[in-house]
Scaffold this active site. Structure first.
Site, short mmCIF file in Angstrom:
data_model
loop_
_atom_site.label_atom_id
_atom_site.label_comp_id
_atom_site.label_asym_id
_atom_site.label_seq_id
_atom_site.Cartn_x
_atom_site.Cartn_y
_atom_site.Cartn_z
N SER A 1 0.85 -1.19 0.00
CA SER A 1 0.00 0.00 0.00
C SER A 1 0.89 1.25 0.00
O SER A 1 2.10 1.16 0.18
CB SER A 1 -0.88 0.01 1.25
OG SER A 1 -0.06 0.18 2.40
N ASP B 1 -1.48 -1.59 -3.85
CA ASP B 1 -2.82 -1.60 -3.25
C ASP B 1 -3.31 -0.15 -3.09
O ASP B 1 -2.64 0.67 -2.47
CB ASP B 1 -2.73 -2.30 -1.88
CG ASP B 1 -4.09 -2.62 -1.29
OD1 ASP B 1 -5.05 -2.79 -2.06
OD2 ASP B 1 -4.17 -2.73 -0.05
N HIS B 2 -4.46 0.15 -3.66
CA HIS B 2 -5.09 1.48 -3.53
C HIS B 2 -4.18 2.64 -3.95
O HIS B 2 -3.98 3.59 -3.17
CB HIS B 2 -5.60 1.73 -2.11
CG HIS B 2 -6.73 0.84 -1.71
ND1 HIS B 2 -8.02 1.02 -2.17
CD2 HIS B 2 -6.77 -0.27 -0.94
CE1 HIS B 2 -8.80 0.07 -1.67
NE2 HIS B 2 -8.06 -0.73 -0.94
N ASP C 1 -7.14 3.69 -7.54
CA ASP C 1 -8.42 3.75 -6.84
C ASP C 1 -8.98 5.16 -6.91
O ASP C 1 -8.66 6.02 -6.09
CB ASP C 1 -8.25 3.31 -5.38
CG ASP C 1 -9.59 3.31 -4.64
OD1 ASP C 1 -10.62 3.62 -5.27
OD2 ASP C 1 -9.60 2.99 -3.44
N HIS D 1 -13.19 -3.18 4.76
CA HIS D 1 -11.84 -3.28 5.31
C HIS D 1 -11.85 -3.36 6.84
O HIS D 1 -12.76 -2.83 7.47
CB HIS D 1 -11.00 -2.06 4.89
CG HIS D 1 -10.73 -2.00 3.41
ND1 HIS D 1 -11.32 -1.07 2.59
CD2 HIS D 1 -9.95 -2.74 2.61
CE1 HIS D 1 -10.90 -1.25 1.35
NE2 HIS D 1 -10.07 -2.26 1.33
N HIS E 1 -12.16 -6.78 -2.17
CA HIS E 1 -11.36 -6.19 -1.09
C HIS E 1 -11.99 -6.61 0.24
O HIS E 1 -13.06 -7.20 0.26
CB HIS E 1 -11.37 -4.66 -1.22
CG HIS E 1 -10.41 -4.16 -2.25
ND1 HIS E 1 -9.32 -3.39 -1.95
CD2 HIS E 1 -10.37 -4.36 -3.59
CE1 HIS E 1 -8.65 -3.12 -3.05
NE2 HIS E 1 -9.26 -3.69 -4.08
N ASN F 1 -8.42 -9.85 -1.47
CA ASN F 1 -7.48 -9.03 -0.69
C ASN F 1 -7.54 -9.31 0.81
O ASN F 1 -8.63 -9.28 1.41
CB ASN F 1 -7.79 -7.54 -0.89
CG ASN F 1 -7.32 -7.03 -2.23
OD1 ASN F 1 -6.99 -7.81 -3.12
ND2 ASN F 1 -7.28 -5.71 -2.37
N THR G 1 -5.88 -7.61 7.20
CA THR G 1 -6.19 -7.68 8.63
C THR G 1 -5.79 -9.02 9.26
O THR G 1 -5.23 -9.05 10.36
CB THR G 1 -7.70 -7.42 8.84
OG1 THR G 1 -7.99 -6.10 8.36
CG2 THR G 1 -8.09 -7.53 10.29
P1 13P Z 1 -9.00 -6.74 5.12
O1 13P Z 1 -9.01 -5.55 6.02
O2 13P Z 1 -10.29 -7.51 5.18
O3 13P Z 1 -7.84 -7.62 5.34
O4 13P Z 1 -8.91 -6.21 3.60
C1 13P Z 1 -7.70 -5.69 3.09
C2 13P Z 1 -7.84 -5.07 1.76
O5 13P Z 1 -8.86 -5.17 1.09
C3 13P Z 1 -6.69 -4.30 1.23
O6 13P Z 1 -6.94 -3.77 -0.03
#
Ligand code: 13P
Length: 306
Positions: free
Chosen positions: A49, A81-82, A103, A179, A209, A252, A255
């Site tokens: 990210s 990512d994003h 994004d 998320h 995601h 994705n 977490t």
């Molecule tokens: P989680 O928070 O469910 O792990 O998702 C992460 C995510 O989508 C990163 O782009």
């Protein structure tokens, strides 16, 4: 081997299985991801990210991941990512990423299309494949009316228009996931009918995601080792497996590895207050992350596909 996102995701879409895309920030997370992928013969995406780039340094982290990816016996893509801007996407490509996400989903449709198309043109000229997002993720509360709820989820007709006008390679859709560790008050609602409809109208890989499982036993171990966490809920394994039957090809997960890492560290320090060797503290964290990665690859069906 280091490959583009499409080289992993197109076969997944066609073969009706999902490939996890895990976020990394450091050596231990990256090793857990790539070594587990090799053990299970699974393709995998390692995603970085903008926050991770800031924390670890784009070059330091990209070179670390790229070196492990090149030496891996399974296909690995390095994914942004994003990505929040054209500039961020271009600098990621320059650093060695093989897959990027722009994004612009917080903009109106027309602007999201313009911004995405600009990134797609530049990335494709350099042989890199692109993800974009349409719709808005977020926790969905049961009291929200259908109309209001629908406004956040991806509209199938708009998705077709978006893909036609941008030339994007894979599309993140809002289908009820969100998320973080708090995905709802109880099991989150996943709109399978919507996934199936979009999957029938579009043949490109779709992306989910917010797909961590937030396993109750890890949450419990987090608490038992002194951590504080509220009523945490994730996406059920059977929801993910079903989604992969209808078009979701990239899943994705961030977490779950954050939780596993922290539980691993907490448990060592709680059991051995005298420990101060980083290898003895981070090693068990790496092992616990590997267990969650293995589980995800089996649930999504990517195990054995490389
Ligand atoms: P989680 O928070 O469910 O792990 O998702 C992460 C995510 O989508 C990163 O782009």
């Amino acid at each position: 081997m280091l490959v583009t996102g499409s080289e992993i995701l197109v076969p997944a879409r066609n073969g009706k299985y999902g490939v996890p895309s895990f976020n990394t920030n450091n050596l231990e997370i990256t090793q857990a991801i790539i070594h587990t992928a090799e053990k299970l013969r699974s393709p995998v995406l390692v995603q970085i990210s903008e926050g991770a780039r800031k924390y670890a340094g784009t070059e330091d982290l990209t070179n670390l991941v790229a070196d492990l990816a090149r030496r891996a016996s399974v296909p690995v893509a390095i994914h942004l990512d994003h990505g929040s801007s054209y500039e961020s996407c271009l600098s990621a490509i320059k650093a060695g990423f093989t897959s990027i996400m722009i994004d612009a989903s917080h903009h109106q449709l027309a602007e999201n299309i313009l911004e995405t198309r600009r990134v797609v043109e530049a990335a494709h000229a350099m042989g890199i494949t692109v993800e974009a997002e349409l719709g808005r993720l977020g926790g969905i509360e049961e009291h929200i009316e259908v109309d209001e709820k629908d406004a956040f989820l991806t509209d199938p007709d708009e998705a077709v228009q978006f893909v036609e006008e941008t030339g994007v390679d894979y599309l993140a859709i809002a289908i009820g996931t969100s998320h973080g560790a708090y995905k709802g008050k109880g099991r989150p609602f996943i709109d399978h009918a919507r996934i199936a409809k979009i999957g029938a109208m579009l043949s490109i890989p779709l992306v989910a995601h917010g797909s961590s499982g937030v396993p109750p036993e890890i949450v419990q171990r987090f608490r038992d080792s002194g951590g504080e966490i509220g009523e945490a809920f994730g996406i059920a394994d059977d929801d993910l497996a079903q989604a992969c039957q209808h078009g979701i090809a990239k899943v994705n997960v961030d977490t779950d590895l954050r939780l596993a890492f922290t539980v691993g560290v907490r448990e060592v320090l709680q059991k051995n207050p005298k420990e101060f060797d980083p290898r003895k503290i981070l090693g068990p964290a790496r092992d616990l992350m590997a267990q969650l990665i293995e589980h995800k690859m089996k649930v999504l069906g990517s195990a054995g596909k490389a």
